[in-house]
Design a protein around this motif. Structure first.
Motif, PDB file in Angstrom:
ATOM      1  N   ILE A  48     -40.352 -12.211 -63.189  1.00  0.00           N
ATOM      2  CA  ILE A  48     -41.325 -11.394 -63.923  1.00  0.00           C
ATOM      3  C   ILE A  48     -40.808 -11.091 -65.323  1.00  0.00           C
ATOM      4  N   SER A  49     -39.550 -10.682 -65.416  1.00  0.00           N
ATOM      5  CA  SER A  49     -38.977 -10.312 -66.709  1.00  0.00           C
ATOM      6  C   SER A  49     -38.895 -11.509 -67.650  1.00  0.00           C
ATOM      7  N   LYS A  50     -38.453 -12.652 -67.154  1.00  0.00           N
ATOM      8  CA  LYS A  50     -38.328 -13.837 -68.005  1.00  0.00           C
ATOM      9  C   LYS A  50     -39.692 -14.303 -68.510  1.00  0.00           C
ATOM     10  N   ARG A  51     -40.715 -14.109 -67.701  1.00  0.00           N
ATOM     11  CA  ARG A  51     -42.057 -14.541 -68.086  1.00  0.00           C
ATOM     12  C   ARG A  51     -42.698 -13.603 -69.105  1.00  0.00           C
ATOM     13  N   LEU A  52     -42.542 -12.304 -68.890  1.00  0.00           N
ATOM     14  CA  LEU A  52     -43.257 -11.332 -69.717  1.00  0.00           C
ATOM     15  C   LEU A  52     -42.414 -10.780 -70.867  1.00  0.00           C
ATOM     16  N   SER A  53     -41.102 -10.767 -70.720  1.00  0.00           N
ATOM     17  CA  SER A  53     -40.231 -10.219 -71.760  1.00  0.00           C
ATOM     18  C   SER A  53     -38.949 -11.048 -71.838  1.00  0.00           C
ATOM     19  N   PRO A  54     -39.069 -12.289 -72.284  1.00  0.00           N
ATOM     20  CA  PRO A  54     -37.948 -13.228 -72.212  1.00  0.00           C
ATOM     21  C   PRO A  54     -36.720 -12.818 -73.017  1.00  0.00           C
ATOM     22  N   GLU A  55     -36.877 -11.946 -74.016  1.00  0.00           N
ATOM     23  CA  GLU A  55     -35.732 -11.537 -74.828  1.00  0.00           C
ATOM     24  C   GLU A  55     -34.942 -10.394 -74.184  1.00  0.00           C
ATOM     25  N   SER A  56     -35.485  -9.789 -73.154  1.00  0.00           N
ATOM     26  CA  SER A  56     -34.790  -8.682 -72.493  1.00  0.00           C
ATOM     27  C   SER A  56     -33.562  -9.194 -71.745  1.00  0.00           C
ATOM     28  N   VAL A  57     -32.465  -8.463 -71.848  1.00  0.00           N
ATOM     29  CA  VAL A  57     -31.253  -8.776 -71.086  1.00  0.00           C
ATOM     30  C   VAL A  57     -31.416  -8.187 -69.688  1.00  0.00           C
ATOM     31  N   ILE A  58     -31.281  -9.020 -68.675  1.00  0.00           N
ATOM     32  CA  ILE A  58     -31.378  -8.542 -67.294  1.00  0.00           C
ATOM     33  C   ILE A  58     -29.973  -8.241 -66.795  1.00  0.00           C
ATOM     34  N   MET A  59     -29.726  -6.970 -66.506  1.00  0.00           N
ATOM     35  CA  MET A  59     -28.410  -6.542 -66.040  1.00  0.00           C
ATOM     36  C   MET A  59     -28.502  -6.006 -64.626  1.00  0.00           C
ATOM     37  N   LEU A  60     -27.498  -6.325 -63.812  1.00  0.00           N
ATOM     38  CA  LEU A  60     -27.481  -5.929 -62.405  1.00  0.00           C
ATOM     39  C   LEU A  60     -26.221  -5.149 -62.068  1.00  0.00           C
ATOM     40  N   ASP A  61     -26.401  -4.005 -61.423  1.00  0.00           N
ATOM     41  CA  ASP A  61     -25.300  -3.300 -60.764  1.00  0.00           C
ATOM     42  C   ASP A  61     -25.111  -3.990 -59.414  1.00  0.00           C
ATOM     43  N   ASN A  62     -24.046  -4.775 -59.293  1.00  0.00           N
ATOM     44  CA  ASN A  62     -23.833  -5.597 -58.098  1.00  0.00           C
ATOM     45  C   ASN A  62     -22.896  -4.950 -57.086  1.00  0.00           C
ATOM     46  N   CYS A  63     -22.552  -3.679 -57.273  1.00  0.00           N
ATOM     47  CA  CYS A  63     -21.621  -3.005 -56.376  1.00  0.00           C
ATOM     48  C   CYS A  63     -22.088  -3.090 -54.926  1.00  0.00           C
ATOM     49  N   TYR A  64     -21.183  -3.415 -54.038  1.00  0.00           N
ATOM     50  CA  TYR A  64     -21.365  -3.552 -52.595  1.00  0.00           C
ATOM     51  C   TYR A  64     -22.105  -4.827 -52.174  1.00  0.00           C
ATOM     52  N   MET A  91     -33.198  -4.022 -72.435  1.00  0.00           N
ATOM     53  CA  MET A  91     -32.550  -4.324 -71.159  1.00  0.00           C
ATOM     54  C   MET A  91     -33.460  -3.989 -69.987  1.00  0.00           C
ATOM     55  N   VAL A  92     -33.527  -4.895 -69.026  1.00  0.00           N
ATOM     56  CA  VAL A  92     -34.119  -4.638 -67.720  1.00  0.00           C
ATOM     57  C   VAL A  92     -32.961  -4.459 -66.748  1.00  0.00           C
ATOM     58  N   TYR A  93     -32.848  -3.286 -66.180  1.00  0.00           N
ATOM     59  CA  TYR A  93     -31.675  -2.917 -65.378  1.00  0.00           C
ATOM     60  C   TYR A  93     -32.058  -2.839 -63.899  1.00  0.00           C
ATOM     61  N   ILE A  94     -31.215  -3.440 -63.068  1.00  0.00           N
ATOM     62  CA  ILE A  94     -31.455  -3.490 -61.621  1.00  0.00           C
ATOM     63  C   ILE A  94     -30.249  -2.900 -60.897  1.00  0.00           C
ATOM     64  N   GLN A  95     -30.497  -2.010 -59.974  1.00  0.00           N
ATOM     65  CA  GLN A  95     -29.434  -1.520 -59.091  1.00  0.00           C
ATOM     66  C   GLN A  95     -29.635  -2.151 -57.728  1.00  0.00           C
ATOM     67  N   ARG A  96     -28.679  -2.939 -57.296  1.00  0.00           N
ATOM     68  CA  ARG A  96     -28.820  -3.669 -56.038  1.00  0.00           C
ATOM     69  C   ARG A  96     -28.701  -2.757 -54.821  1.00  0.00           C
ATOM     70  N   SER A  97     -27.706  -1.907 -54.829  1.00  0.00           N
ATOM     71  CA  SER A  97     -27.455  -1.053 -53.675  1.00  0.00           C
ATOM     72  C   SER A  97     -28.312   0.201 -53.738  1.00  0.00           C
ATOM     73  N   ARG A  98     -28.275   0.963 -52.698  1.00  0.00           N
ATOM     74  CA  ARG A  98     -29.225   2.067 -52.557  1.00  0.00           C
ATOM     75  C   ARG A  98     -28.771   3.385 -53.160  1.00  0.00           C
ATOM     76  N   GLY A  99     -27.470   3.528 -53.439  1.00  0.00           N
ATOM     77  CA  GLY A  99     -27.008   4.845 -53.844  1.00  0.00           C
ATOM     78  C   GLY A  99     -27.254   5.830 -52.711  1.00  0.00           C
ATOM     79  N   TYR A 100     -27.434   7.091 -53.023  1.00  0.00           N
ATOM     80  CA  TYR A 100     -27.740   8.079 -51.988  1.00  0.00           C
ATOM     81  C   TYR A 100     -29.254   8.159 -51.774  1.00  0.00           C
TER      82      TYR A 100
END
Length: 419
Positions: A195-211, A169-178
């Motif tokens: 970048i992820s799709k090109r270099l690691s296409p099997e990785s699941v890209i997940m996003l914390d979309n809160c806010y 998994m490639v994990y992204i947090q959209r908001s800043r937190g503290y």
């Protein structure tokens, strides 16, 4: 305004100037709101929403038409293959946790490419602890790519890691937190996905979309994100939903998440909605409007406090990836007085006096202002600040811009009175 609230002339004059400064930003917010509101209307019409869907179900919830239609609405507005929307999610962190455990297995690696995640998610992952039942406890490995010195995404470092390492998994947090780092906008999320799709296409890209919902025209799922999650007492609940969360994205991943929320094999086919559906539909329908009010309040607060000499991020003229405004106030007393000003503009519990206290999931005392119809709802007028350097307050929400603007003015007055 002074017929109802005693605001001194300096704050009134600064507020008028701040309002004038915000006109261009407000026009952009209105344009985005209009686009997302019409898209939401189309989603309701496509799903053939009818009053008969609002009654809810009991027991196992088999054949709940309203539940299925609500998932369809979310799928359309977020450009998803499928969605899992439920009042059974107790928080955004819970929705994220369900999604993480749905995808990750013992021996897998979760790579967070936006630095350390938000405080409450660290227990789920097992960062700095090993709670029973955490991902770490189940043998899931965690790695992260730190942000640059100025708080931006380190795209070069992500490329370097993914050139040799293929995480599950490639994990992204959209908001800043503290943190003082900027929240992510569509273009930055897209660059990470590319970048992820090109270099690691099997990785699941997940996003914390809160806010981040309804802040821009584009959705993260339209640029390569595979799975994302958020809270219904933030943007997508429109200030009406009392609880709940959502997971949306690729159909196979959403199905895995549904198996985690209920049981393998039953997934989304079960789950009583009780009396919750009407407000979940109403909240979704109103969400673009409410989000726009919160954005305008945030932009105004940035302009006002910048005029008063405080550090703000983002600035009033900058494009935004979420509804959160950070104001650097410089000390504990200022944080507390700011939150007391916000509390004084709330429709609920306006008489309450916020005090710093310990909070579950946080490593320092936190002072919070939240006079809300739903406890802890941060799409409503609210503010919170950890009592630690850099002594900044994180402000967000407003059911309507008029009350939000008043809250910021009262907060500014209390802070300025300390000088």
């Amino acid at each position: 305004m002074n017929k109802f609230y005693d605001i001194d002339s300096r704050i009134l004059l600064a507020s008028q100037k701040a309002t004038d400064m915000c006109r261009e930003a407000f026009e952009y917010i209105d344009d985005v709101r209009n686009y997302n509101q019409l898209k939401m209307l189309k989603a309701f019409q496509n799903a053939r929403i009818s009053e008969s869907m609002f009654g809810g179900s009991s027991g196992y919830g088999y054949g709940d038409r309203g539940r299925d239609a609500l998932n369809e609405v979310y799928s359309y507005v977020f450009d998803a293959e499928d969605s899992l929307v439920s009042h059974n999610f107790v928080s955004g962190t819970h929705a994220l946790t369900v999604a993480l455990f749905a995808v990750l297995r013992p021996g897998d690696t979760m790579l967070c490419v936006t630095g350390a995640p938000y405080d409450t998610l660290r227990g789920t992952i097992g960062i700095d602890s090993n709670f029973s039942g955490s991902l770490k406890d189940f043998g899931v490995k965690y790695e992260q790519v730190d942000l640059t010195e100025d708080g931006g995404v380190d795209f070069a470092a992500i490329e370097k890691v993914l050139s040799t390492h293929k995480p599950k998994m490639v994990y992204i947090q959209r908001s800043r937190g503290y943190e003082l780092r900027p929240s992510l906008r569509y273009d930055e999320i897209k660059k990470i996905c590319d970048i992820s799709k090109r270099l690691s296409p099997e990785s699941v890209i997940m996003l914390d979309n809160c806010y981040g919902e309804y802040v821009e025209y584009e959705t993260p799922l339209s640029c390569g994100v595979d799975l994302m999650a958020g809270s219904m007492i933030k943007n997508p609940g429109g200030g009406i939903a009392r609880t709940g969360g959502y997971i949306t994205g690729r159909a196979d991943l959403v199905e895995q998440a549904s198996f985690r929320l209920s049981t393998p094999g039953t997934g989304k086919e079960v789950g009583a909605t009780l009396d919750m559906l009407r407000e979940l539909f109403m909240g979704a329908y109103n969400a673009p409007q409410i989000t726009a009010s919160a954005l305008k309040t945030a932009v105004f607060s940035a302009a006002l406090f910048e005029l008063l000499g405080y550090g703000v991020t983002p600035k009033y003229s900058e494009k935004r990836g979420d509804i959160i405004q950070v104001i650097e106030l410089g000390g504990e007393r200022e944080l507390v007085e700011f939150c007391r000003g916000i509390q004084g503009a709330a429709p609920v519990d306006s008489f309450v006096v916020p005090e710093p206290s310990e909070m579950p999931g946080y490593d320092s005392k936190v002072v919070m202002a939240s006079g809300s119809f739903s406890l802890g709802s941060s799409i409503e007028l609210s503010a919170d600040a950890p009592i630690r350097p850099p002594f900044a307050v994180w402000f967000q929400g407003a059911h309507n811009y008029d009350a939000g603007k008043l809250g910021i003015m009262l907060a500014a007055q209390r802070v300025e009175n300390l000088k």
